[in-house]
Design an enzyme around this catalytic site. Structure first.
Site, PDB file in Angstrom:
ATOM      1  N   ARG A  67      -5.296   7.159   4.216  1.00 55.80           N
ATOM      2  CA  ARG A  67      -6.175   7.824   3.603  1.00 55.80           C
ATOM      3  C   ARG A  67      -7.595   7.914   3.942  1.00 55.80           C
ATOM      4  NH1 ARG A  67      -4.219   6.477  -2.616  1.00 55.80           N
ATOM      5  NH2 ARG A  67      -5.509   4.704  -2.260  1.00 55.80           N
TER       6      ARG A  67
ATOM      7  N   ARG B  76      -3.403  -6.907  -3.077  1.00 56.93           N
ATOM      8  CA  ARG B  76      -3.270  -6.449  -4.376  1.00 56.93           C
ATOM      9  C   ARG B  76      -1.593  -6.475  -4.488  1.00 56.93           C
ATOM     10  NH1 ARG B  76      -5.832  -0.590  -3.124  1.00 56.93           N
ATOM     11  NH2 ARG B  76      -4.910  -0.166  -5.016  1.00 56.93           N
TER      12      ARG B  76
ATOM     13  N   ARG C 263     -12.183   3.957   2.197  1.00 53.47           N
ATOM     14  CA  ARG C 263     -12.254   3.226   1.328  1.00 53.47           C
ATOM     15  C   ARG C 263     -12.291   1.812   1.855  1.00 53.47           C
ATOM     16  NH1 ARG C 263      -9.633   4.416  -4.679  1.00 53.47           N
ATOM     17  NH2 ARG C 263      -9.838   2.245  -4.523  1.00 53.47           N
TER      18      ARG C 263
ATOM     19  N   LYS D 249       3.760   6.794  -9.167  1.00 55.07           N
ATOM     20  CA  LYS D 249       3.960   6.788 -10.582  1.00 55.07           C
ATOM     21  C   LYS D 249       3.259   7.977 -10.936  1.00 55.07           C
ATOM     22  CE  LYS D 249       1.601   3.185 -11.419  1.00 55.07           C
ATOM     23  NZ  LYS D 249       0.625   2.817 -12.527  1.00 55.07           N
TER      24      LYS D 249
ATOM     25  N   ARG E 224       0.652  -5.052 -17.911  1.00 54.19           N
ATOM     26  CA  ARG E 224       0.535  -5.456 -16.572  1.00 54.19           C
ATOM     27  C   ARG E 224       0.872  -6.771 -16.147  1.00 54.19           C
ATOM     28  NH1 ARG E 224      -2.604  -1.800 -13.177  1.00 54.19           N
ATOM     29  NH2 ARG E 224      -3.639  -0.132 -14.303  1.00 54.19           N
TER      30      ARG E 224
END
Length: 299
Positions: free
Chosen positions: A210, A250, A239, A99, A175
């Site tokens: 990541r 998620r 993370r 995005k 959302r």
């Protein structure tokens, strides 16, 4: 008596027409005029068949429409009278779906104002507006800012001059189905919804790989952008919410919300494959939006 020219103004899409009618639905005179126009339009126009110029773009300002008609009357070429409508865009996509990059491409080509709810909310709070102070009171208690309050902030921002003249790109909103419904009630209509689609396994690979360097803050990817030295590699951290298990939670939440929202955007959703290289994603997004951003049509 026959006129030399008959200009017929039409709206580019039905939603804009419906929105304006709803705004004056309690005005009996306007309702009567609308019914009279619809009843007699075709028979009236048939009498002037050879002299009609239909202008698609009745949502333009009176000044802009007068300029276009004037140019047409004095014989300017048709390409000089075209008017490119500012785009109103919503972009949706899963985490790591591209995005951010797609939004930059859209902003660069079309000049739209790139907006996020976070930026709008922070500006309202920073400027100590009534809406901002109300939102701050919810946040201070640890509560979510209500949807209707967020919608009021967004609606006010979209009415500012830069958004009206340049168009806008809403990133990260709505959302939920509730927020999409609130948008309709507030009269906020988009021209296009860009929906970036990416398989779960691709999203998980992009995010779970990541790693960040706690010393420099640089973010690496163990496959696509590995650290340059073993020393850096040994100190990288992941993370806590970038694990596959938490990403699936998620993603499931994201798809549940998106699927419930799409019913509020019939006929304007443009699905784009975001699993391909970003250059291809950008090309597909721009191709879809070019078809939406029709210049003022002169028939």
């Amino acid at each position: 008596v026959f006129p030399d020219h008959l200009f017929v103004l039409e709206f580019r899409d039905q939603s804009e027409y419906d929105k304006r009618l709803k705004a004056v639905e309690y005005d009996g005179n306007i309702r009567h005029a609308y019914a009279h126009y619809e009843k007699n339009r075709d028979s009236l126009l048939s009498a002037f068949d050879n002299n009609i110029t239909t202008l698609i773009g009745a949502e333009l300002s009176q000044q802009e429409m007068v300029r276009i008609i004037r140019d047409r009357l004095i014989g300017k070429p048709r390409e000089d009278t075209k008017f490119v409508m500012p785009l109103k865009i919503i972009i949706m996509g899963p985490p790591a779906g591209g995005k951010g990059t797609a939004s930059e491409v859209i902003k660069e080509k079309y000049g739209v104002v790139h907006l996020s709810t976070g930026d709008i909310l922070r500006a309202e709070i920073r400027n100590k507006t009534e809406l901002g102070l109300t939102a701050q009171s919810y946040m201070d208690k640890g509560d979510l800012v209500p949807d209707d309050l967020i919608i009021n902030m967004i609606s006010r921002r979209l009415k500012e001059q830069d958004c009206v003249q340049q168009g806008w790109l809403l990133d990260g909103f709505p959302r939920t189905a509730s927020q999409a419904q609130y948008m309709q009630k507030a009269g906020i209509y988009a021209d296009a919804v860009v929906l970036l689609e990416c398989p779960n396994e691709t999203v998980i690979e992009r995010i779970s790989g990541r790693r960040s360097d706690p010393v420099t803050g640089t973010v690496y990817h163990i496959k696509y952008n590995p650290p340059p030295t073993d020393e850096i590699a040994n100190r990288l951290v992941q993370r806590s919410d970038d694990t596959e298990e938490k990403l699936m939670i998620r993603l499931n939440n994201y798809y549940a919300q998106v699927n419930s929202m799409l019913q509020y955007f019939p006929d304007i959703v443009h699905r784009v494959d975001a699993a391909v290289p970003m250059s291809q994603v950008a090309s597909s997004v721009l191709t879809a939006l070019d078809l939406v951003r029709n210049p003022l049509k002169i028939i």
